[in-house]
Design an enzyme around this catalytic site. Structure first.
Site, mmCIF file in Angstrom:
data_model
loop_
_atom_site.group_PDB
_atom_site.id
_atom_site.type_symbol
_atom_site.label_atom_id
_atom_site.label_comp_id
_atom_site.label_asym_id
_atom_site.label_seq_id
_atom_site.Cartn_x
_atom_site.Cartn_y
_atom_site.Cartn_z
ATOM 1 N N PRO A 11 0.798 -1.225 0.000
ATOM 2 C CA PRO A 11 0.000 0.000 0.000
ATOM 3 C C PRO A 11 0.832 1.277 0.000
ATOM 4 C CG PRO A 11 -0.074 -1.086 2.151
ATOM 5 C CD PRO A 11 0.568 -2.049 1.190
ATOM 6 N N ASN A 12 0.305 2.230 -0.746
ATOM 7 C CA ASN A 12 0.857 3.591 -0.848
ATOM 8 C C ASN A 12 2.129 3.688 -1.690
ATOM 9 O OD1 ASN A 12 -1.174 4.950 0.731
ATOM 10 N ND2 ASN A 12 -0.318 3.863 2.489
ATOM 11 N N ARG A 19 4.542 11.229 -2.575
ATOM 12 C CA ARG A 19 4.391 10.939 -1.156
ATOM 13 C C ARG A 19 5.660 11.258 -0.355
ATOM 14 N NH1 ARG A 19 4.850 4.778 1.067
ATOM 15 N NH2 ARG A 19 3.963 5.212 3.111
ATOM 16 N N TYR A 24 10.762 9.214 1.047
ATOM 17 C CA TYR A 24 10.702 8.149 0.037
ATOM 18 C C TYR A 24 11.351 8.520 -1.291
ATOM 19 C CZ TYR A 24 7.523 6.020 3.368
ATOM 20 O OH TYR A 24 6.987 5.454 4.504
ATOM 21 N N ASN A 75 8.245 -5.356 -0.845
ATOM 22 C CA ASN A 75 8.095 -4.166 -0.005
ATOM 23 C C ASN A 75 6.618 -4.126 0.369
ATOM 24 O OD1 ASN A 75 7.886 -1.757 1.282
ATOM 25 N ND2 ASN A 75 8.969 -0.553 -0.277
ATOM 26 N N ALA A 78 3.145 -0.577 4.816
ATOM 27 C CA ALA A 78 2.752 -0.624 6.229
ATOM 28 C C ALA A 78 2.311 -2.020 6.675
ATOM 29 C CB ALA A 78 1.641 0.392 6.487
ATOM 30 N N GLU A 99 13.041 -9.010 1.868
ATOM 31 C CA GLU A 99 12.232 -7.859 2.291
ATOM 32 C C GLU A 99 13.005 -6.579 1.980
ATOM 33 O OE1 GLU A 99 11.514 -8.071 6.491
ATOM 34 O OE2 GLU A 99 10.708 -6.030 6.610
ATOM 35 N N HIS A 101 12.832 -2.089 1.979
ATOM 36 C CA HIS A 101 12.189 -0.813 2.312
ATOM 37 C C HIS A 101 13.056 0.307 1.759
ATOM 38 C CE1 HIS A 101 9.596 -2.950 4.995
ATOM 39 N NE2 HIS A 101 10.651 -3.524 5.535
ATOM 40 N N ARG A 108 13.180 5.504 12.147
ATOM 41 C CA ARG A 108 11.850 6.109 12.159
ATOM 42 C C ARG A 108 11.073 5.675 13.421
ATOM 43 N NH1 ARG A 108 9.159 5.300 6.509
ATOM 44 N NH2 ARG A 108 7.839 6.959 7.361
HETATM 45 C C1 DHK Z 1 7.081 1.876 3.020
HETATM 46 C C2 DHK Z 1 5.964 2.161 3.723
HETATM 47 O O1 DHK Z 1 4.827 2.472 3.095
HETATM 48 C C3 DHK Z 1 5.980 2.228 5.200
HETATM 49 O O2 DHK Z 1 4.721 1.913 5.745
HETATM 50 C C4 DHK Z 1 7.054 1.358 5.795
HETATM 51 C C5 DHK Z 1 8.322 1.385 3.659
HETATM 52 C C6 DHK Z 1 8.397 1.655 5.137
HETATM 53 C C7 DHK Z 1 9.540 1.841 2.883
HETATM 54 O O3 DHK Z 1 10.414 2.491 3.429
HETATM 55 O O4 DHK Z 1 9.646 1.495 1.686
HETATM 56 O O5 DHK Z 1 7.125 1.575 7.173
#
Ligand code: DHK
Length: 152
Positions: A11-12, A19, A24, A75, A78, A99, A101, A108
């Site tokens: 998600p996201n 964002r 990011y 990835n 959340a 995994e 990120h 964080r």
């Molecule tokens: C991406 C997200 O959306 C967060 O919820 C994670 C991760 C970290 C990233 O750093 O790619 O906590």
């Protein structure tokens, strides 16, 4: 024909570029996809790059990977910090899973320091922005190479 490595995004991550760019970065998910595919081609791997905002869809893709993929780079966004379902799916897939990120989750909030995915993953790469996908592919190429030489 070798099976692809599934590169799954939760998600996201479709909001990359817009964002919280200080966390990011400025690259969009399409940019990340392009750089991941380019590195995969150099390593002789094929990737199937996907994103979903839905936990169940990610579970379904991980289940599908069991027969359709050679490994998984995930990835989970959340869901990393909440999803026992994704952890169970990875265990059931019995595939090398890495995994990733973009951000350094350990710099964080405390709730980002725990990962259900880590309990099932071979390893974790975080904090190097979009480069984490390329680093994960390099690790995956080594794992798959070792697997195939062990099979003879
Ligand atoms: C991406 C997200 O959306 C967060 O919820 C994670 C991760 C970290 C990233 O750093 O790619 O906590």
């Amino acid at each position: 024909m070798a099976k692809p490595v599934y590169v799954l995004n939760g998600p996201n991550l479709n909001m990359l570029g817009l964002r919280e760019p200080t966390i990011y970065g400025a690259e969009t998910l399409d940019d990340v996809k392009r750089r991941t595919e380019a590195r995969a081609a150099q390593l002789g791997l094929e990737v199937d790059f996907r994103q979903s905002n839905f936990e169940g869809e990610l579970v379904t893709w991980i289940q599908q990977a069991r027969t359709e993929a050679s490994g998984i780079i995930l990835n989970a966004g959340a869901y990393t910090h909440t999803s026992i379902a994704l952890m169970d799916a990875i265990h059931a897939a019995e595939l090398p899973t890495i995994e990733v990120h973009l951000s350094n989750v350990f710099r964080r909030e405390g709730f980002r320091h725990h990962s259900y995915i880590s309990l099932a993953a071979r390893g974790v790469i975080c904090g190097f922005g979009p480069k984490v996908y390329e680093l994960a592919l390099e690790a995956m190429a080594d794992i798959l190479q070792q697997q195939s030489s062990a099979k003879g």
